[in-house]
Design an enzyme around this catalytic site. Sequence first.
Site, PDB file in Angstrom:
ATOM      1  CD  GLU A 288      45.421  54.994  34.888  1.00  0.00           C
ATOM      2  OE1 GLU A 288      45.697  55.627  33.861  1.00  0.00           O
ATOM      3  OE2 GLU A 288      44.434  55.268  35.594  1.00  0.00           O
TER       4      GLU A 288
ATOM      5  CB  CYS B  11      48.372  56.135  44.914  1.00  0.00           C
ATOM      6  SG  CYS B  11      46.631  55.710  44.851  1.00  0.00           S
TER       7      CYS B  11
ATOM      8  CB  CYS C 286      36.451  49.699  40.941  1.00  0.00           C
ATOM      9  SG  CYS C 286      35.793  49.556  42.624  1.00  0.00           S
TER      10      CYS C 286
ATOM     11  CB  CYS D 202      31.521  55.213  44.090  1.00  0.00           C
ATOM     12  SG  CYS D 202      31.845  53.951  45.349  1.00  0.00           S
TER      13      CYS D 202
ATOM     14  CB  CYS E 117      34.729  56.732  41.778  1.00  0.00           C
ATOM     15  SG  CYS E 117      36.392  56.042  41.607  1.00  0.00           S
TER      16      CYS E 117
ATOM     17  CB  CYS F 285      41.297  60.854  44.740  1.00  0.00           C
ATOM     18  SG  CYS F 285      42.608  61.247  45.870  1.00  0.00           S
TER      19      CYS F 285
END
Length: 352
Positions: free
Chosen positions: A91, A104, A111, A115, A118, A334
Amino acid sequence: MKPNLFGLDRAALGELLAGLRQPAYRAGQIHLWLYRRRALSIAEMTDLTKELRASLAATHDLRWPDVVERGHSRDGTIKYLFRLDDGATVESVYIPEERRRTICISTQAGCPLKCAFCLTGISGYRRNLKTWEILGQVATVMHEAPREPKPWNVVVMGMGEPLLNYDDTVAALRVIMDPEGFAVAAKKLTLSTVGILPALEKLMQEPVRPNLAISLHAPTRELRRELMPIEDRYDIRDVIAAAQRYPIPRGGAVTYEYVLLGGVNDRPEHARALVRLLGGSRGKVNLIPLNPAPEIPFAPPTREAIDEFCRILSASRVTVSVRRPRGQDILAACGQLHLKRGEAPVPVPAAP
Ligand code: SAH
């Protein structure tokens, strides 16, 4: 499928043209077509001879990653979903603002860092993106945005950890900053990282470097380790020391990103510990109130907690700002970008 012309750098274009017994300046012309003018086909490159265009088209394609979905937020933000050749999806987000617009971009499908707050990490990891897949996000968003005299900002804050995909990310950043490429000023291109130290040291040695943001999120090693497993590998104090030595582009500044999680890292004692941790370091703190999602096991901070946290930092002369969420209603904010259902994650590779 033929190899893609889009994504090749000057050196690779030079080699390709030398192989075709063409003069060296042709590489510069093609570079301009690919990245400055964002040509959609080889046929459009009208200052090349017909013969050269034909021989390029015989061996190469020119393509950007396929857009499979555009999500429009009430606030004007657009989230792009790209499907790559192997089915992986990534994305990117277009964020219009009053005086500028921001893209962005993602550097990995998913990933590996996990975390705790996230969604990208929670959803898993697929693979590193290729240079052309990173640049294709920029090209697509710029191409579709309204023609406006507003400067572009590019933030490497989408899916993935850019410094775990060093070579392809840095190759893409060079083209983004190249005046004969996407021509984004170095200070308007920001790479965000949790602080993969060996790669950060390497980035400092690059001839042209982007602005830097560090994902901090906790004021102590103990708390950071709970939120970000990478802390076991790289001590946040070493990451801050490295960021302090990083040669920031003129007009830029190191940003320390701090996601505020209600009741977890948003109390006055955390703010005071953060002041001590930064110890007068140059740079600014960007507070990011948690963008919630059902899969994220944390709550956003209260308005009062945000205000008090800000007040304590400012009183200690730390420059602080609060990030306004954009595109929250379409999960474009985010930490809300993630692999799609049905996409198989792969085992996480070891960090360098
Ligand atoms: N891996 C890099 C690049 C991704 S940046 C890095 O971590 O810096 C993504 C930014 O969004 C980071 O600062 C991240 O901590 C923040 N973020 C992640 N999840 C979030 C959430 N749920 N709400 C708000 N911000 C979040």
